[in-house]
Write a protein that holds these residues in place. Structure first.
Motif, PDB file in Angstrom:
ATOM      1  N   ILE A  65       0.871  -1.009   0.097  1.00 46.33           N
ATOM      2  CA  ILE A  65      -0.009   0.038   0.020  1.00 46.33           C
ATOM      3  C   ILE A  65       0.956   1.039   0.089  1.00 46.33           C
ATOM      4  CG2 ILE A  65      -1.656   1.324   1.387  1.00 46.33           C
ATOM      5  CD1 ILE A  65      -2.623  -1.136   2.330  1.00 46.33           C
ATOM      6  N   LYS A 107       1.335   5.452   0.308  1.00 44.76           N
ATOM      7  CA  LYS A 107       0.619   6.639   0.726  1.00 44.76           C
ATOM      8  C   LYS A 107       1.459   7.729   0.298  1.00 44.76           C
ATOM      9  CE  LYS A 107      -1.695   4.635   4.684  1.00 44.76           C
ATOM     10  NZ  LYS A 107      -1.866   4.742   6.077  1.00 44.76           N
ATOM     11  N   ASP A 154       5.003  13.334   7.987  1.00 50.69           N
ATOM     12  CA  ASP A 154       4.376  12.067   8.316  1.00 50.69           C
ATOM     13  C   ASP A 154       5.605  11.463   9.184  1.00 50.69           C
ATOM     14  OD1 ASP A 154       2.562   9.908   7.403  1.00 50.69           O
ATOM     15  OD2 ASP A 154       4.587   9.046   7.153  1.00 50.69           O
ATOM     16  N   ASP A 198       6.035   8.294   9.868  1.00 49.82           N
ATOM     17  CA  ASP A 198       6.402   6.875   9.256  1.00 49.82           C
ATOM     18  C   ASP A 198       7.722   7.363   8.309  1.00 49.82           C
ATOM     19  OD1 ASP A 198       4.867   5.044  10.517  1.00 49.82           O
ATOM     20  OD2 ASP A 198       3.258   5.134   9.049  1.00 49.82           O
ATOM     21  N   TYR A 229       3.843   0.421   2.584  1.00 56.07           N
ATOM     22  CA  TYR A 229       3.562  -0.211   3.589  1.00 56.07           C
ATOM     23  C   TYR A 229       3.396  -1.975   3.114  1.00 56.07           C
ATOM     24  CZ  TYR A 229       2.433   4.094   6.028  1.00 56.07           C
ATOM     25  OH  TYR A 229       2.482   5.192   6.509  1.00 56.07           O
ATOM     26  N   ASP A 249       1.750  -5.142   5.362  1.00 59.11           N
ATOM     27  CA  ASP A 249       1.053  -5.469   6.289  1.00 59.11           C
ATOM     28  C   ASP A 249       1.146  -4.432   7.314  1.00 59.11           C
ATOM     29  OD1 ASP A 249       0.592  -8.136   5.197  1.00 59.11           O
ATOM     30  OD2 ASP A 249       2.563  -8.697   5.926  1.00 59.11           O
ATOM     31  N   ASP A 250       0.862  -3.209   6.886  1.00 61.42           N
ATOM     32  CA  ASP A 250       0.533  -2.173   7.760  1.00 61.42           C
ATOM     33  C   ASP A 250       1.856  -1.539   8.300  1.00 61.42           C
ATOM     34  OD1 ASP A 250      -2.239  -1.684   7.520  1.00 61.42           O
ATOM     35  OD2 ASP A 250      -2.622  -3.219   8.889  1.00 61.42           O
ATOM     36  N   VAL A 251       2.960  -2.220   7.836  1.00 63.58           N
ATOM     37  CA  VAL A 251       4.331  -1.704   8.510  1.00 63.58           C
ATOM     38  C   VAL A 251       4.891  -0.990   7.259  1.00 63.58           C
ATOM     39  CG1 VAL A 251       6.786  -2.319   9.225  1.00 63.58           C
ATOM     40  CG2 VAL A 251       4.507  -3.787   9.952  1.00 63.58           C
ATOM     41  N   PRO A 252       5.374   0.525   7.923  1.00 60.36           N
ATOM     42  CA  PRO A 252       6.269   1.119   6.619  1.00 60.36           C
ATOM     43  C   PRO A 252       7.803   0.414   6.415  1.00 60.36           C
ATOM     44  CG  PRO A 252       6.309   2.329   8.878  1.00 60.36           C
ATOM     45  CD  PRO A 252       5.429   0.792   9.016  1.00 60.36           C
TER      46      PRO A 252
END
Length: 146
Positions: free
Chosen positions: A2, A4, A10, A12, A51, A53-56
């Motif tokens: 993903i 962004k 930000d 992350d 990302y 699994d929601d990890v940057p």
């Protein structure tokens, strides 16, 4: 993955840039302070964080270079997530964003002590150009354009 679009405020993005700076401090050694002065992240308006699994895991940014070009900055991928195409996709997303903003070219500088970065840029169609700006005459810098 993903992706962004963010700016340099930000958290992350800032976290990944801290990892990048730590890595570059080791690679650049005594020359790190010279390079670091050109890599401040305040005021970067066009940054990407990707990302898994929601990890940057990867980041990059672009900033205006001249009327027709942006400069690619602050590219980094978590070492445990390399060789998965993440950096290539992040670079591609930055190039798409640059086109959306009306730019025709991307330029960048990297160090000769970063062979994986050089390989990424060459694989992505970047051509070596003479060192520009503050990198003129700096033997450890390599500049590219696409």
């Amino acid at each position: 993955m993903i992706v962004k679009r963010v700016d340099s405020t930000d958290k992350d993005f800032q976290k990944l840039v801290q990892f990048l700076d730590a890595d570059l401090a080791i690679r650049d050694g005594d020359e790190h302070d010279f390079y670091h002065q050109f890599n401040k992240i305040d005021m970067l308006k066009h940054c990407i964080v990707a990302y898994l699994d929601d990890v940057p895991v990867t980041c990059g940014a672009i900033k205006p270079f001249n009327e027709e070009s942006v400069e690619v900055k602050r590219m980094y991928t978590d070492p445990q997530k390399r060789k998965m195409g993440l950096a290539s996709e992040t670079l591609n997303q930055l190039e798409i964003w640059a086109k959306e903003l009306g730019y025709k070219k991307c330029v960048l500088e990297t160090g000769i002590k970063q062979p994986e970065a050089i390989a990424l840029y060459e694989k992505s169609g970047y051509q070596r150009i003479p060192n520009y700006g503050q990198y003129i005459g700096i033997e450890n810098s390599v500049c590219f354009e696409k």
